[in-house]
Design an enzyme around this catalytic site. Structure first.
Site, PDB file in Angstrom:
ATOM      1  N   CYS A 270     189.274  43.734 -24.473  1.00  0.00           N
ATOM      2  CA  CYS A 270     188.771  42.978 -23.432  1.00  0.00           C
ATOM      3  C   CYS A 270     188.188  41.912 -23.568  1.00  0.00           C
ATOM      4  O   CYS A 270     187.960  41.206 -25.036  1.00  0.00           O
ATOM      5  CB  CYS A 270     188.005  43.775 -22.153  1.00  0.00           C
ATOM      6  SG  CYS A 270     186.395  44.545 -23.945  1.00  0.00           S
TER       7      CYS A 270
ATOM      8  N   HIS B 202     183.679  48.825 -31.108  1.00  0.00           N
ATOM      9  CA  HIS B 202     184.017  50.635 -31.694  1.00  0.00           C
ATOM     10  C   HIS B 202     184.975  50.983 -32.181  1.00  0.00           C
ATOM     11  O   HIS B 202     185.999  51.249 -31.714  1.00  0.00           O
ATOM     12  CB  HIS B 202     183.191  51.130 -30.492  1.00  0.00           C
ATOM     13  CG  HIS B 202     182.064  52.052 -30.468  1.00  0.00           C
ATOM     14  ND1 HIS B 202     181.028  52.271 -29.748  1.00  0.00           N
ATOM     15  CD2 HIS B 202     180.840  51.873 -31.898  1.00  0.00           C
ATOM     16  CE1 HIS B 202     179.663  51.785 -29.379  1.00  0.00           C
ATOM     17  NE2 HIS B 202     179.608  52.216 -31.181  1.00  0.00           N
TER      18      HIS B 202
ATOM     19  N   HIS C  35     177.559  45.737 -27.323  1.00  0.00           N
ATOM     20  CA  HIS C  35     177.201  46.307 -26.704  1.00  0.00           C
ATOM     21  C   HIS C  35     175.649  45.860 -26.422  1.00  0.00           C
ATOM     22  O   HIS C  35     174.780  46.541 -25.316  1.00  0.00           O
ATOM     23  CB  HIS C  35     176.707  47.718 -27.454  1.00  0.00           C
ATOM     24  CG  HIS C  35     178.638  48.165 -27.840  1.00  0.00           C
ATOM     25  ND1 HIS C  35     179.130  48.131 -29.309  1.00  0.00           N
ATOM     26  CD2 HIS C  35     179.412  49.012 -26.002  1.00  0.00           C
ATOM     27  CE1 HIS C  35     179.876  48.748 -28.974  1.00  0.00           C
ATOM     28  NE2 HIS C  35     180.193  48.824 -27.628  1.00  0.00           N
TER      29      HIS C  35
ATOM     30  N   CYS D 217     178.266  41.208 -24.862  1.00  0.00           N
ATOM     31  CA  CYS D 217     179.279  40.889 -23.798  1.00  0.00           C
ATOM     32  C   CYS D 217     178.243  40.208 -23.310  1.00  0.00           C
ATOM     33  O   CYS D 217     177.586  41.011 -21.699  1.00  0.00           O
ATOM     34  CB  CYS D 217     179.986  41.868 -23.184  1.00  0.00           C
ATOM     35  SG  CYS D 217     180.604  41.974 -21.510  1.00  0.00           S
TER      36      CYS D 217
ATOM     37  N   HIS E 178     174.400  55.954 -25.725  1.00  0.00           N
ATOM     38  CA  HIS E 178     175.270  54.854 -26.112  1.00  0.00           C
ATOM     39  C   HIS E 178     174.877  53.894 -26.361  1.00  0.00           C
ATOM     40  O   HIS E 178     173.898  53.266 -25.906  1.00  0.00           O
ATOM     41  CB  HIS E 178     176.237  54.567 -25.196  1.00  0.00           C
ATOM     42  CG  HIS E 178     177.351  53.748 -25.508  1.00  0.00           C
ATOM     43  ND1 HIS E 178     177.424  52.674 -25.336  1.00  0.00           N
ATOM     44  CD2 HIS E 178     178.822  53.969 -25.844  1.00  0.00           C
ATOM     45  CE1 HIS E 178     178.384  51.334 -25.553  1.00  0.00           C
ATOM     46  NE2 HIS E 178     179.398  52.896 -26.149  1.00  0.00           N
TER      47      HIS E 178
ATOM     48  N   GLU F 175     174.635  50.623 -25.654  1.00  0.00           N
ATOM     49  CA  GLU F 175     174.436  49.972 -24.557  1.00  0.00           C
ATOM     50  C   GLU F 175     173.628  50.388 -23.525  1.00  0.00           C
ATOM     51  O   GLU F 175     172.928  49.400 -22.864  1.00  0.00           O
ATOM     52  CB  GLU F 175     175.986  49.651 -23.761  1.00  0.00           C
ATOM     53  CG  GLU F 175     176.048  48.956 -21.947  1.00  0.00           C
ATOM     54  CD  GLU F 175     177.084  48.670 -22.129  1.00  0.00           C
ATOM     55  OE1 GLU F 175     177.296  48.576 -20.239  1.00  0.00           O
ATOM     56  OE2 GLU F 175     178.320  48.571 -22.068  1.00  0.00           O
TER      57      GLU F 175
ATOM     58  N   CYS G 200     182.518  46.751 -15.491  1.00  0.00           N
ATOM     59  CA  CYS G 200     183.303  45.688 -16.132  1.00  0.00           C
ATOM     60  C   CYS G 200     184.604  45.645 -15.235  1.00  0.00           C
ATOM     61  O   CYS G 200     184.981  46.597 -15.030  1.00  0.00           O
ATOM     62  CB  CYS G 200     183.800  45.399 -17.465  1.00  0.00           C
ATOM     63  SG  CYS G 200     184.633  43.819 -18.207  1.00  0.00           S
TER      64      CYS G 200
ATOM     65  N   SER H 247     184.573  55.501 -29.242  1.00  0.00           N
ATOM     66  CA  SER H 247     184.943  53.992 -28.275  1.00  0.00           C
ATOM     67  C   SER H 247     184.648  54.935 -27.276  1.00  0.00           C
ATOM     68  O   SER H 247     186.004  56.146 -26.596  1.00  0.00           O
ATOM     69  CB  SER H 247     186.122  53.895 -28.857  1.00  0.00           C
ATOM     70  OG  SER H 247     186.678  52.918 -27.670  1.00  0.00           O
TER      71      SER H 247
ATOM     72  N   ASN I 252     184.694  54.234 -23.904  1.00  0.00           N
ATOM     73  CA  ASN I 252     185.422  54.134 -22.704  1.00  0.00           C
ATOM     74  C   ASN I 252     187.256  53.979 -23.508  1.00  0.00           C
ATOM     75  O   ASN I 252     187.810  54.562 -22.662  1.00  0.00           O
ATOM     76  CB  ASN I 252     185.325  52.201 -22.767  1.00  0.00           C
ATOM     77  CG  ASN I 252     186.414  51.303 -24.056  1.00  0.00           C
ATOM     78  OD1 ASN I 252     187.549  51.412 -23.761  1.00  0.00           O
ATOM     79  ND2 ASN I 252     185.803  51.062 -24.578  1.00  0.00           N
TER      80      ASN I 252
END
Length: 291
Positions: A13, A43, A75, A97, A125, A127, A191, A219, A221
């Site tokens: 991304c 990740h 993150h 990000c 996590h 983030e 996002c 990861s 996501n």
């Protein structure tokens, strides 16, 4: 004829591309000072290994970085980690990000304006830990529906989300907040690339005989993509690299679907495509993209 159907948004991304670019640029300009990454920059173990070969060493604790440069991963980091780096006079290279930064800013703003804060995401996590660290001390923080249900009804709450959360899960939290509290302020910090990738992955999974979700096992996501695809296609497998694919996995399949998490490099996706072609031998293979 065999077909490999790939989700068009599969792979890196914007935020990950930016973080990798910053890391590469930092490594290129490397002097005698050591370069550290506070936690893996993204990740994906294979991408992190490549960066390590360029001289970027992964360190888990901010206090263990005593000199040189520190890259803050995509993150983001907690406020306390950033403070520790500043205290040690470390040169900070911020690869957070921008969408994560926005979620941090909203969480801080809400808490300063007297809102309890709902953070939709995995509390373990990095983030989410970072987002929570920007919430003012003494402010209530909810990271589960159960916590909201046991909270006082009189509060006003604000809702933010981990940027890679599924929209459906986000809606569950928002609806519960609306039922529970009189005033609810919502910031959709998911996002757009995450939502697009999830929708495309659903489409691919619905057309494929076998579905592969590429990405690091660490990861979040990518694991979420695997969950989403599995609901549509029971023949869904989460793999990190093409080496994990065997002939029995695609036995009898005419269409193999492929998607990948936001931290998956293009060269790993390309490797899977070549692996599938090899396993199919001399059969004609068409590679196409969805949508």
């Amino acid at each position: 004829m065999k077909e490999i159907l790939i989700a068009r948004s599969a792979g890196f991304c914007f935020g990950v591309k930016r973080a990798i670019y910053i890391a590469d640029e930092t490594a290129t300009k490397k002097g005698e000072e050591p370069i550290h990454s506070l936690g893996p920059i993204i990740h994906n173990p294979q991408a992190v290994e490549r960066l390590e070969k360029k001289g970027i060493r992964v360190v888990e604790l901010a206090d263990d970085i005593t000199c040189g440069k520190a890259i803050i991963r995509s993150h983001g980091v907690t406020q306390s980690d950033r403070a520790a780096l500043e205290k040690n006079k470390i040169t900070i290279i911020d690869a957070t990000c921008p969408f994560v930064t926005k979620a941090q800013d909203y969480a801080r703003m809400l808490s300063r304006e007297g809102y309890a804060v709902v953070v939709v995401g995995d509390p373990n996590h990095p983030e989410v830990k970072g987002i929570i660290s920007y919430i003012e001390e003494g402010v209530s923080v909810f990271t589960s529906v159960e916590e909201m249900r046991s909270a006082k009804k009189g509060q006003k709450v604000g809702v933010v989300a981990q940027t890679t959360q599924s929209f459906d899960n986000f809606v569950v939290f928002v609806v519960e907040a609306m039922r529970r509290f009189q005033e609810v302020r919502v910031f959709n910090t998911i996002c757009n690339a995450t939502k697009l990738r999830q929708e495309e992955s659903k489409g691919v999974a619905g057309k494929a005989d076998v579905m592969f979700v590429l990405g690091g096992y660490n990861s979040a996501n990518t694991r979420r993509l695997q969950e989403i695809c599995s609901e549509i296609n029971p023949c869904t497998r989460h793999i990190e690299t093409e080496d994990e694919v065997t002939r029995p996995m695609i036995e009898g399949a005419s269409v193999v679907g492929v998607t990948a998490g936001a931290s998956t490099p293009q060269w790993i996706i390309d490797g899977l495509v070549e692996r599938l072609k090899d396993l199919w031998g001399g059969e004609k293979v068409e590679v196409s993209f969805y949508p």
